[in-house]
Design an enzyme around this catalytic site. Structure first.
Site, PDB file in Angstrom:
ATOM      1  CB  THR A 125      -0.918  -0.001   1.239  1.00 51.27           C
ATOM      2  OG1 THR A 125      -1.732  -1.172   1.181  1.00 51.27           O
ATOM      3  CG2 THR A 125      -1.811   1.227   1.281  1.00 51.27           C
ATOM      4  CD  GLU A 126       3.639   3.036  -3.617  1.00 47.96           C
ATOM      5  OE1 GLU A 126       3.337   4.019  -4.338  1.00 47.96           O
ATOM      6  OE2 GLU A 126       4.546   2.239  -3.884  1.00 47.96           O
ATOM      7  CG  ASN A 128      -1.754   9.199  -4.233  1.00 51.47           C
ATOM      8  OD1 ASN A 128      -2.748   9.643  -3.650  1.00 51.47           O
ATOM      9  ND2 ASN A 128      -0.629   9.887  -4.362  1.00 51.47           N
ATOM     10  CB  ALA A 129      -0.982   2.522  -4.785  1.00 50.17           C
ATOM     11  CB  ILE A 156       3.881  -1.577   6.014  1.00 48.01           C
ATOM     12  CG1 ILE A 156       3.800  -0.835   4.669  1.00 48.01           C
ATOM     13  CG2 ILE A 156       4.456  -2.981   5.844  1.00 48.01           C
ATOM     14  CD1 ILE A 156       2.764  -1.372   3.679  1.00 48.01           C
ATOM     15  CD  GLU A 362      -4.790  -9.600   4.464  1.00 50.86           C
ATOM     16  OE1 GLU A 362      -4.991 -10.468   3.605  1.00 50.86           O
ATOM     17  OE2 GLU A 362      -4.107  -9.772   5.488  1.00 50.86           O
ATOM     18  CB  THR A 364     -12.392  -1.863   1.096  1.00 52.11           C
ATOM     19  OG1 THR A 364     -12.725  -1.817  -0.299  1.00 52.11           O
ATOM     20  CG2 THR A 364     -11.276  -0.876   1.404  1.00 52.11           C
TER      21      THR A 364
HETATM   22  C1  FAD Z   1      -4.302  -1.544  10.361  1.00 54.12           C
HETATM   23  C2  FAD Z   1      -3.937  -1.656   8.912  1.00 54.12           C
HETATM   24  C3  FAD Z   1      -2.962  -2.565   8.537  1.00 54.12           C
HETATM   25  C4  FAD Z   1      -2.595  -2.652   7.184  1.00 54.12           C
HETATM   26  N1  FAD Z   1      -1.575  -3.502   6.835  1.00 54.12           N
HETATM   27  C5  FAD Z   1      -1.117  -3.491   5.559  1.00 54.12           C
HETATM   28  C6  FAD Z   1       0.032  -4.268   5.194  1.00 54.12           C
HETATM   29  O1  FAD Z   1       0.612  -4.992   6.013  1.00 54.12           O
HETATM   30  N2  FAD Z   1       0.499  -4.191   3.919  1.00 54.12           N
HETATM   31  C7  FAD Z   1      -0.118  -3.393   2.980  1.00 54.12           C
HETATM   32  O2  FAD Z   1       0.358  -3.360   1.849  1.00 54.12           O
HETATM   33  N3  FAD Z   1      -1.214  -2.648   3.303  1.00 54.12           N
HETATM   34  C8  FAD Z   1      -1.731  -2.682   4.556  1.00 54.12           C
HETATM   35  N4  FAD Z   1      -2.810  -1.916   4.894  1.00 54.12           N
HETATM   36  C9  FAD Z   1      -3.456  -1.092   3.872  1.00 54.12           C
HETATM   37  C10 FAD Z   1      -4.823  -1.606   3.456  1.00 54.12           C
HETATM   38  O3  FAD Z   1      -4.719  -2.835   2.792  1.00 54.12           O
HETATM   39  C11 FAD Z   1      -5.499  -0.529   2.627  1.00 54.12           C
HETATM   40  O4  FAD Z   1      -5.766   0.533   3.520  1.00 54.12           O
HETATM   41  C12 FAD Z   1      -6.771  -0.997   1.981  1.00 54.12           C
HETATM   42  O5  FAD Z   1      -6.502  -1.826   0.890  1.00 54.12           O
HETATM   43  C13 FAD Z   1      -7.633   0.168   1.514  1.00 54.12           C
HETATM   44  O6  FAD Z   1      -6.881   1.028   0.742  1.00 54.12           O
HETATM   45  P1  FAD Z   1      -7.062   2.620   0.884  1.00 54.12           P
HETATM   46  O7  FAD Z   1      -7.016   2.960   2.324  1.00 54.12           O
HETATM   47  O8  FAD Z   1      -6.076   3.280  -0.007  1.00 54.12           O
HETATM   48  O9  FAD Z   1      -8.522   2.882   0.376  1.00 54.12           O
HETATM   49  P2  FAD Z   1      -8.958   3.431  -1.045  1.00 54.12           P
HETATM   50  O10 FAD Z   1      -8.517   2.519  -2.116  1.00 54.12           O
HETATM   51  O11 FAD Z   1      -8.558   4.863  -1.139  1.00 54.12           O
HETATM   52  O12 FAD Z   1     -10.535   3.346  -0.917  1.00 54.12           O
HETATM   53  C14 FAD Z   1     -11.318   4.343  -0.249  1.00 54.12           C
HETATM   54  C15 FAD Z   1     -12.781   3.908  -0.357  1.00 54.12           C
HETATM   55  O13 FAD Z   1     -13.159   3.801  -1.744  1.00 54.12           O
HETATM   56  C16 FAD Z   1     -13.634   2.489  -2.013  1.00 54.12           C
HETATM   57  N5  FAD Z   1     -13.196   2.070  -3.343  1.00 54.12           N
HETATM   58  C17 FAD Z   1     -11.962   2.186  -3.880  1.00 54.12           C
HETATM   59  N6  FAD Z   1     -11.924   1.654  -5.126  1.00 54.12           N
HETATM   60  C18 FAD Z   1     -13.166   1.184  -5.364  1.00 54.12           C
HETATM   61  C19 FAD Z   1     -13.765   0.514  -6.473  1.00 54.12           C
HETATM   62  N7  FAD Z   1     -13.084   0.231  -7.571  1.00 54.12           N
HETATM   63  N8  FAD Z   1     -15.079   0.158  -6.386  1.00 54.12           N
HETATM   64  C20 FAD Z   1     -15.805   0.438  -5.254  1.00 54.12           C
HETATM   65  N9  FAD Z   1     -15.284   1.075  -4.181  1.00 54.12           N
HETATM   66  C21 FAD Z   1     -13.977   1.427  -4.224  1.00 54.12           C
HETATM   67  C22 FAD Z   1     -13.029   1.592  -0.936  1.00 54.12           C
HETATM   68  O14 FAD Z   1     -13.813   0.444  -0.733  1.00 54.12           O
HETATM   69  C23 FAD Z   1     -13.040   2.532   0.266  1.00 54.12           C
HETATM   70  O15 FAD Z   1     -14.316   2.516   0.855  1.00 54.12           O
HETATM   71  C24 FAD Z   1      -3.238  -1.845   6.218  1.00 54.12           C
HETATM   72  C25 FAD Z   1      -4.241  -0.944   6.610  1.00 54.12           C
HETATM   73  C26 FAD Z   1      -4.584  -0.835   7.943  1.00 54.12           C
HETATM   74  C27 FAD Z   1      -5.668   0.156   8.317  1.00 54.12           C
END
Ligand code: FAD
Length: 379
Positions: A125-126, A128-129, A156, A362, A364
């Site tokens: 995760t980044e 913007n990703a 992470i 993992e 949403t």
């Molecule tokens: C406690 C915690 C631990 C984590 N651990 C890790 C880790 O170990 N490694 C890692 O790489 N990441 C990790 N993450 C990151 C996590 O996987 C991401 O936060 C998650 O995938 C959501 O990404 P985002 O926050 O960028 O949401 P965004 O992608 O910005 O989404 C925001 C909202 O828009 C919705 N949305 C986005 N795209 C669509 C679509 N195409 N259709 C419908 N709805 C959409 C989403 O469902 C969400 O409601 C962790 C996050 C947390 C909070």
């Protein structure tokens, strides 16, 4: 033999349940209160062989089955969500190697993952990703026989303490950006920890920003080939989502355990709480959805192990169902405890805060719905 589980898996469940009640449950509230990684739990997992569930037998693991690992994860989460992240994240972090690693990479790292000497993290995760994996901006540039990685990752799990990070970065191959997975060891110059997140729950599980400033790794640290990163990430998440299903199921079971204990002991208006039909109906509803979640998650794990048709859909469904279920069950448990459901004197308050994450990480739950619909409708 259970519906989905073998005798050996049921025995493991009982052993882990006992160990968690004796060794982890007593410190779960303190782990949450302090917000510090529980190193003693990590050492317990190492000493008792729980990390061996994460890797295949050839590299020091046990049976290498996701269904066995999920049995243990559920029992850990039942008493401490943050501690379940130690086991779940060790598996997610090691999955790129387990599923895609070369023989040399597996021999080098997996025995240490199995013994607990090496903690692994998955860095995708980044800023913007998140849902959009293709938007990764971290870059790896070939420079004099090695790759130089620059960029940053956020959120992470255990990124600040992991000995080994699997980092997803873009590589320019013939003018095209190709997502690629790299192994980066702690201590590599240019690798540093940024912000540590202050979270609603899972406070004993650290969540970190990781910064890469021209971090150099040899080409042999690429997992799979250049351009395999996208498939590696999705493969690992298909596996990881079943683990999230198991964590959510376990946490909900823990909330039901607490609600049952309270209902048996408490008296309201001179009447035992458990004697009230309204309370009985609530407990019955909680038990029903937990059992449904357990069945779906165990089915997803066994289908994953057999690579049965539909396993990707089952993986997404188990996460979707279990994560919504645990929010509902922990909230119902808090209602049932009344004032004490809102107090740190009882575990339900912590469990309700811990529960929220399962619908977010993992992928949403919106993304899980997209996966399920895609599998239903054809790609
Ligand atoms: C406690 C915690 C631990 C984590 N651990 C890790 C880790 O170990 N490694 C890692 O790489 N990441 C990790 N993450 C990151 C996590 O996987 C991401 O936060 C998650 O995938 C959501 O990404 P985002 O926050 O960028 O949401 P965004 O992608 O910005 O989404 C925001 C909202 O828009 C919705 N949305 C986005 N795209 C669509 C679509 N195409 N259709 C419908 N709805 C959409 C989403 O469902 C969400 O409601 C962790 C996050 C947390 C909070």
């Amino acid at each position: 033999m259970g519906l989905w589980l073998s005798e050996a898996q049921l025995r493991l469940r009982d052993e882990v349940r006992k160990m968690m009640l004796e060794r982890v449950a007593p410190q779960a509230a303190e782990t949450d209160e302090k917000g510090e990684f529980p190193w003693e739990v990590k050492e317990l997992f190492a000493a008792s062989g729980l990390f061996r569930l994460v890797v295949q037998p050839e590299y020091g693991g046990t049976d290498g089955l996701l269904s066995t690992l999920c049995v243990a994860i559920e029992e850990v989460s039942r008493v401490c969500g943050a501690s379940s992240m130690i086991l779940g994240n060790q598996s997610l972090g090691a999955s790129p190697l387990v599923l895609w690693g070369s023989e040399a990479q597996k021999k080098k790292y997996l025995p240490k993952v199995a013994s607990g000497e090496c903690l692994a993290s998955f860095a995708l995760t980044e800023a913007n990703a998140g849902s959009d994996v293709a938007a990764v901006q971290t870059r790896a540039v070939l420079d004099g026989g090695s790759y130089s990685i620059s960029g940053s990752k956020i959120f992470i799990t255990h990124g600040n303490i992991a000995d080994l990070l699997v980092v997803f970065a873009k590589v320019d191959a013939g003018g095209k950006d190709k997502l690629t997975a790299f192994l980066v060891e702690r201590g590599t110059p240019g690798l540093s920890t940024g912000k540590l997140e202050k979270k609603m729950g899972l406070k004993g599980s650290s969540t970190a920003e990781i910064i890469f400033d021209q971090v150099r790794v040899p080409g042999e640290n690429i997992v799979g080939k250049i351009g395999d990163g996208f498939r590696i990430a999705l493969d690992c998440l298909d596996k990881g989502r079943v683990m999230v299903g198991a964590m959510a199921t376990g946490l909900a079971q823990g909330a039901l355990d607490a609600a049952l204990a309270f209902a048996r002991d408490a008296v309201s208006d001179g009447v035992p709480l458990a004697g009230s039909q309204a309370v009985q109906f609530t407990l019955a509803d909680m038990e029903t959805v937990i059992q449904a979640s357990r069945s779906l998650t165990q089915a997803a794990a066994v289908k994953y192990d057999r690579k049965e048709e539909g396993y990707i859909k089952f993986s997404a469904m188990s996460k979707l169902f279990a994560s919504d279920m645990v929010m509902d069950v922990t909230s119902k448990a808090a209602d049932l405890l009344g004032d004490y459901g809102y107090s740190r004197d009882y575990p339900v308050e912590r469990m309700m805060r811990d529960a929220k994450i399962f619908a977010i990480f993992e992928g949403t739950n919106q993304i899980q719905r997209l996966v399920i619909a895609r599998e239903l409708l054809g790609k």
